[in-house]
Design an enzyme around this catalytic site. Structure first.
Site, short mmCIF file in Angstrom:
data_model
loop_
_atom_site.label_atom_id
_atom_site.label_comp_id
_atom_site.label_asym_id
_atom_site.label_seq_id
_atom_site.Cartn_x
_atom_site.Cartn_y
_atom_site.Cartn_z
N CYS A 254 8.13 14.95 50.19
CA CYS A 254 8.75 15.94 51.08
C CYS A 254 10.20 15.61 51.39
O CYS A 254 11.03 16.49 51.50
CB CYS A 254 7.94 16.07 52.36
SG CYS A 254 7.75 14.51 53.24
N GLU B 160 4.41 20.13 59.44
CA GLU B 160 5.33 19.27 58.68
C GLU B 160 5.51 19.95 57.34
O GLU B 160 4.59 19.93 56.51
CB GLU B 160 4.71 17.88 58.46
CG GLU B 160 4.37 17.12 59.71
CD GLU B 160 5.59 16.66 60.47
OE1 GLU B 160 6.67 16.60 59.88
OE2 GLU B 160 5.45 16.38 61.67
N GLY C 77 2.38 20.54 54.57
CA GLY C 77 2.30 21.37 53.38
C GLY C 77 3.48 22.30 53.30
O GLY C 77 4.54 22.03 53.85
N SER C 78 3.27 23.44 52.65
CA SER C 78 4.37 24.35 52.36
C SER C 78 4.65 25.31 53.52
O SER C 78 3.77 25.57 54.35
CB SER C 78 4.03 25.16 51.12
OG SER C 78 2.88 25.94 51.38
N GLU D 173 12.83 24.70 47.64
CA GLU D 173 12.20 23.42 47.30
C GLU D 173 11.45 23.57 45.98
O GLU D 173 10.65 24.49 45.82
CB GLU D 173 11.20 23.05 48.41
CG GLU D 173 10.54 21.71 48.16
CD GLU D 173 9.49 21.39 49.22
OE1 GLU D 173 8.67 22.27 49.52
OE2 GLU D 173 9.50 20.26 49.71
N LYS E 172 -9.19 18.87 56.21
CA LYS E 172 -9.30 19.67 54.99
C LYS E 172 -8.27 19.13 53.98
O LYS E 172 -7.07 19.34 54.15
CB LYS E 172 -9.01 21.11 55.37
CG LYS E 172 -9.29 22.20 54.38
CD LYS E 172 -8.55 22.13 53.17
CE LYS E 172 -8.50 23.18 52.17
NZ LYS E 172 -8.04 22.54 50.93
N GLY F 291 2.22 27.20 56.30
CA GLY F 291 2.54 26.92 57.71
C GLY F 291 2.63 28.20 58.53
O GLY F 291 2.11 28.29 59.65
P1 NAD Z 1 0.25 23.85 50.39
O1 NAD Z 1 0.88 24.42 51.60
O2 NAD Z 1 0.05 24.71 49.21
O3 NAD Z 1 -1.17 23.25 50.75
C1 NAD Z 1 -1.33 22.34 51.81
C2 NAD Z 1 -2.74 22.43 52.32
O4 NAD Z 1 -2.93 23.72 52.88
C3 NAD Z 1 -3.81 22.26 51.26
O5 NAD Z 1 -4.87 21.49 51.78
C4 NAD Z 1 -4.26 23.68 51.01
O6 NAD Z 1 -5.59 23.78 50.55
C5 NAD Z 1 -4.14 24.27 52.41
N1 NAD Z 1 -4.06 25.73 52.41
C6 NAD Z 1 -3.63 26.56 51.42
N2 NAD Z 1 -3.75 27.86 51.81
C7 NAD Z 1 -4.24 27.85 53.07
C8 NAD Z 1 -4.57 28.87 54.01
N3 NAD Z 1 -4.41 30.16 53.72
N4 NAD Z 1 -5.04 28.50 55.22
C9 NAD Z 1 -5.19 27.18 55.53
N5 NAD Z 1 -4.92 26.18 54.68
C10 NAD Z 1 -4.44 26.51 53.45
O7 NAD Z 1 1.14 22.56 50.03
P2 NAD Z 1 0.93 21.52 48.84
O8 NAD Z 1 1.35 22.21 47.59
O9 NAD Z 1 -0.41 20.88 48.92
O10 NAD Z 1 2.00 20.40 49.24
C11 NAD Z 1 3.34 20.53 48.95
C12 NAD Z 1 4.14 20.93 50.17
O11 NAD Z 1 3.92 20.00 51.24
C13 NAD Z 1 5.62 20.88 49.92
O12 NAD Z 1 6.24 22.00 50.50
C14 NAD Z 1 6.06 19.61 50.63
O13 NAD Z 1 7.40 19.54 50.98
C15 NAD Z 1 5.15 19.59 51.80
N6 NAD Z 1 5.08 18.24 52.38
C16 NAD Z 1 5.69 18.01 53.60
C17 NAD Z 1 5.66 16.73 54.16
C18 NAD Z 1 6.30 16.45 55.51
O14 NAD Z 1 6.01 15.43 56.11
N7 NAD Z 1 7.15 17.31 56.02
C19 NAD Z 1 5.03 15.69 53.48
C20 NAD Z 1 4.44 15.96 52.25
C21 NAD Z 1 4.47 17.25 51.71
#
Ligand code: NAD
Length: 494
Positions: A299, A264, A241-242, A398, A188, A246
């Site tokens: 990240c 992550e 993601g965030s 962040e 996704k 998570g």
């Molecule tokens: P996000 O958490 O908003 O979204 C990530 C993904 O989750 C997207 O595909 C989104 O559609 C999906 N998502 C959103 N709501 C959901 C739900 N209720 N259920 C399931 N999936 C859902 O994050 P973002 O804004 O896309 O990315 C930025 C974040 O990612 C930052 O916090 C960044 O630090 C982190 N990040 C971490 C790493 C790492 O390796 N640790 C790498 C890159 C980015």
């Protein structure tokens, strides 16, 4: 990189894209779509399918069927390796087109995107292709009358949810090891970075990956992401993601089949500069690059700069000069050093953090606002804010934008205390000529990686992951195979 080639690619119309399920591109069950808005100019340039929960169910069912009939997992590792190498060849052959497509979608400067996206994805896929026929099971040291074998098996169906900052690179960190190990995957992508991943899946099938083994479902996280998280037929969920999302994934797992969840998450990484750094000029340049590449949407970005008080003022001024001199603008211009912020929502969030920092006593020494508004795109000036206390919002949360928080420290103990004073623990950096101090800092800083006298270097041989609220799983390296395999013991009485 050739600017004229990039200009041709950027002008190409992009057809509306569907979901990729069971080797076929199709519309969402209800025909709904989402506009794809380019952060370069704020204009919609195509659409993606807005998948439904039923679409996600269909994708998981396709992945399950592919796994159960062993059309992929049943192939010898050497055969899977061949397909994966072919896939990497195809990615490399259209690397520039993939990079430009991704940049139109997410705004990363092309100078970074080409290497960090398609070329890194291809390298990742090759790494796991090569690894998979070199990883053995075990024979346990039992008593003589028993033969105990430890087999490593694929987990089955992997759900992968990825963010928008580096869709191909992070997507490949999941797909490479999961597919090499013989699993089926439903991925996704983020709403604002789906196009290049859809193309990547098409290339996988051209390379010979059987239908159903890799499925891509685009759409809203709250709909298709949730359906993936709650599925009773997904064995492992791998997420980048965030933090808030998570947490939801852990809840989904608890409410469904207790699938394993690897997270992550974000970071607020400390970049620490001691007065005895070997080269303060280089440190200042690296500190600027360590936060401003990809508009701070990295990240591991070194978003907290901690500087020893004796050199604080001069060093902060040097970093601010580098920031102010950066070429910010059209991410498809090869000379651009910092492209566009991913979306209007993210830009508003970045700007709001600047206001909060000001209200809490921070001093904006350069940047702080939106720029190039006349383009319609989402651009922000590289921003350096000093006098940020360790407790301030900007030091704790962040931003995921081009905003650097600068804080001074007294001595080594103070630096360590401040470095470890957030809920995160993803990355860190230390500049010092003192070898003993470098090692003490490496041991003391609670993060998944510590850089010394540089910031941000990495390759496929080393794991990337965090501690604390930065997550619990590691991407990259051979360790990542553990996430996508199960151990099975065979106990044989002789
Ligand atoms: P996000 O958490 O908003 O979204 C990530 C993904 O989750 C997207 O595909 C989104 O559609 C999906 N998502 C959103 N709501 C959901 C739900 N209720 N259920 C399931 N999936 C859902 O994050 P973002 O804004 O896309 O990315 C930025 C974040 O990612 C930052 O916090 C960044 O630090 C982190 N990040 C971490 C790493 C790492 O390796 N640790 C790498 C890159 C980015």
């Amino acid at each position: 990189m050739d600017q004229s080639q990039i200009d041709l690619l950027r002008a190409a119309p992009i057809a509306p894209r569907g979901l990729f399920i069971d080797g076929v591109e199709r519309s969402a069950a209800d025909g709904a779509t989402l506009d794809v808005i380019s952060p370069i100019d704020g204009r919609a340039f195509t659409t993606i399918a807005r998948g439904t929960a039923d679409d996600m169910k269909a994708a998981v069912a396709a992945a399950r069927a592919a796994y159960e009939d062993r059309r992929w997992s049943g192939q010898p590792p050497a055969a899977r390796k061949k397909v994966l190498h072919r896939w990497a060849d195809l990615i490399e052959a259209e690397a520039l087109a993939l990079a430009v497509l991704g940049v139109r979608d997410n705004g990363t400067e092309i100078s970074m995107a080409l290497k960090a996206e398609p070329l890194s994805a291809a390298a990742t896929i090759r790494y796991y292709a090569e690894a998979i026929d070199k990883v053995y099971g075990e024979v346990a040291p039992t008593s003589d009358d028993v033969l105990a074998l430890v087999h490593r098996e694929p987990v089955g169906v992997v759900g992968a949810i990825v963010p928008w900052n580096f869709p191909l690179m992070i997507g490949a960190w999941k797909l490479g090891p999961a597919l090499a190990a013989g699993n089926s995957v439903v991925l996704k992508p983020a709403e604002t970075a789906s196009l290049s991943l859809l193309r990547l899946a098409g290339l996988a099938h051209e390379a010979g990956l059987p239908p159903g083994v890799l499925n891509i479902v685009t759409g809203q996280g709250s709909v298709v992401g949730e359906a993936l998280g709650l599925s009773m037929d997904v064995d492992v969920l791998t997420f980048t993601g965030s933090g808030p999302v998570g947490r939801r994934l852990l809840e989904y797992s608890a409410r469904s089949n207790l699938k394993r969840v690897y997270l992550e998450l974000g970071g607020k990484s400390p970049h620490i500069v001691f007065a005895d750094a070997p080269d303060l000029d280089r440190a200042a340049r690296v500190a600027a690059m360590g936060i401003f590449r990809n508009s701070g949407q990295v990240c591991v970005a070194g978003s907290r700069l901690l500087v020893e008080e004796d050199i604080h003022d001069d060093f902060a001024a040097a970093v601010a000069r580098h920031a102010a001199a950066m070429r910010v603008g059209d991410p498809l211009d090869i000379t651009t050093e910092m492209g566009a912020v991913n979306s209007a929502v993210q830009l508003d969030q970045d700007l709001a953090y600047v206001e909060t920092a000001r209200a809490e006593g921070g001093e904006v020494v350069t940047g702080g606002g939106r720029i190039l508004e006349e383009t319609g795109g989402y651009y922000m000036a590289p921003t350096v804010i000093t006098r940020v206390t360790p407790e301030a919002t900007l030091a704790q949360e962040e931003v995921f934008g081009p905003v650097l928080a600068v804080t001074s420290f007294r001595d080594e103990a103070d630096a360590m205390r401040i470095a470890n004073s957030t809920a995160y623990g993803l990355a860190g950096g230390v500049w010092t000529s003192n070898l003993s101090r470098a090692h003490r800092m490496i041991r003391g800083i609670r993060t998944g990686v510590v850089h010394v006298n540089t910031y941000g270097g990495a390759d496929m041989t080393v794991p990337l992951g965090g501690v604390g609220q930065s997550g619990n799983g590691h991407d990259k390296s051979l360790h990542a195979l553990n996430k996508f395999t199960d151990l099975k013991t065979a106990w044989i009485q002789l």
